[in-house]
Design a protein around this motif. Structure first.
Motif, PDB file in Angstrom:
ATOM      1  N   THR A 253      39.233  49.321  44.565  1.00 24.45           N
ATOM      2  CA  THR A 253      39.938  48.955  43.328  1.00 24.45           C
ATOM      3  C   THR A 253      39.363  47.655  42.785  1.00 24.45           C
ATOM      4  OG1 THR A 253      41.618  47.590  44.404  1.00 24.45           O
ATOM      5  CG2 THR A 253      42.071  49.974  44.259  1.00 24.45           C
ATOM      6  N   ASP A 254      39.713  47.345  41.547  1.00 26.38           N
ATOM      7  CA  ASP A 254      39.296  46.067  40.961  1.00 26.38           C
ATOM      8  C   ASP A 254      39.890  44.901  41.737  1.00 26.38           C
ATOM      9  OD1 ASP A 254      37.823  47.358  39.025  1.00 26.38           O
ATOM     10  OD2 ASP A 254      39.371  47.187  37.477  1.00 26.38           O
ATOM     11  N   GLU A 255      41.122  45.070  42.225  1.00 25.66           N
ATOM     12  CA  GLU A 255      41.764  44.001  42.996  1.00 25.66           C
ATOM     13  C   GLU A 255      41.007  43.741  44.298  1.00 25.66           C
ATOM     14  OE1 GLU A 255      43.378  46.595  41.677  1.00 25.66           O
ATOM     15  OE2 GLU A 255      44.557  45.596  40.104  1.00 25.66           O
TER      16      GLU A 255
ATOM     17  N   SER B  83      37.864  44.333  44.776  1.00 31.58           N
ATOM     18  CA  SER B  83      36.595  43.723  44.392  1.00 31.58           C
ATOM     19  C   SER B  83      36.769  42.243  44.101  1.00 31.58           C
ATOM     20  CB  SER B  83      36.033  44.440  43.160  1.00 31.58           C
ATOM     21  OG  SER B  83      34.816  43.856  42.754  1.00 31.58           O
ATOM     22  N   ASP B  84      37.818  41.886  43.372  1.00 28.32           N
ATOM     23  CA  ASP B  84      38.065  40.482  43.046  1.00 28.32           C
ATOM     24  C   ASP B  84      38.315  39.664  44.307  1.00 28.32           C
ATOM     25  OD1 ASP B  84      37.776  41.069  40.373  1.00 28.32           O
ATOM     26  OD2 ASP B  84      39.924  41.157  39.967  1.00 28.32           O
TER      27      ASP B  84
END
Length: 199
Positions: free
Chosen positions: A25-27, A29-30
């Motif tokens: 997910t983007d989370e 990845s961040d």
């Protein structure tokens, strides 16, 4: 290091026939991106991010490796690879768990920082504000003989900040671990260092 010893240093490359991992997910990845330039140990507050495995590229089925990749410099290990690498590199890295579906693999987080670059003699290009050497130059005396892998100081903004020594590379190759390749970037015996093409 003794004067008579040869020091060889390598960068990490991907092996195209193998699967790779990416953040689920983007989370995730961040969260993972936060530690990319951070050499501090993170095991005490680490929350395992979720990754997924990419096993196809077009119509080509890719093999499952021992050493997974995400970006050029990062290395993710299965249990077999960790068992091989940990005895050699334990002072230089920590192994942080990553969830890969129902399995756990290990992110090899390099925590040893050595300011070993001879910037005056390194031939380099700048890409996106970062340094991408074409011929590397190192200060050999700055690198202890026992080091397996180290990262360059984050403020130097090298695209490939992790440097692998010959001892660790040979350990990986001798064990037959699959998924990553290594390119020689510096040899203390050479007057002219290898040319390193753009990634």
């Amino acid at each position: 290091m003794e004067d008579s010893a040869t020091m060889r240093l390598y960068k990490l490359d991907s092996a195209e026939e193998f699967a790779w991992v990416e953040s689920a997910t983007d989370e995730d990845s961040d969260y993972f991106r936060q530690i990319y330039g951070d050499a501090s140990r993170r095991a005490d507050d680490w929350v395992a991010p979720h990754f997924i495995l990419r096993t196809t590229l077009g119509r080509q089925n890719l093999r499952i490796p021992d050493l997974h990749s995400r970006v050029t410099s990062d290395m993710f290990l299965n249990d077999r690879a960790r068992a091989v690498i940990e005895p050699v590199a334990r002072e230089d890295v920590e192994f942080l768990p990553v969830c890969l579906g129902d399995e756990v693999i290990w992110f090899m987080h390099v925590v040893r920082v050595i300011d070993a670059i001879d910037l005056e003699h390194t031939e380099r290009d700048r890409s996106w504000g970062s340094i991408d050497p074409r011929r590397w130059a190192f200060r050999e005396e700055a690198i202890p003989a026992e080091v397996a892998v180290f990262r360059l100081p984050p403020n130097q903004r090298f695209i490939r900040p992790y440097i692998y020594t010959e001892g660790l590379v040979n350990t990986i190759l001798d064990a037959g671990l699959t998924g990553r390749e290594f390119q020689l970037i510096w040899d203390s015996d050479l007057d002219t260092q290898p040319f390193v093409p753009p990634f």
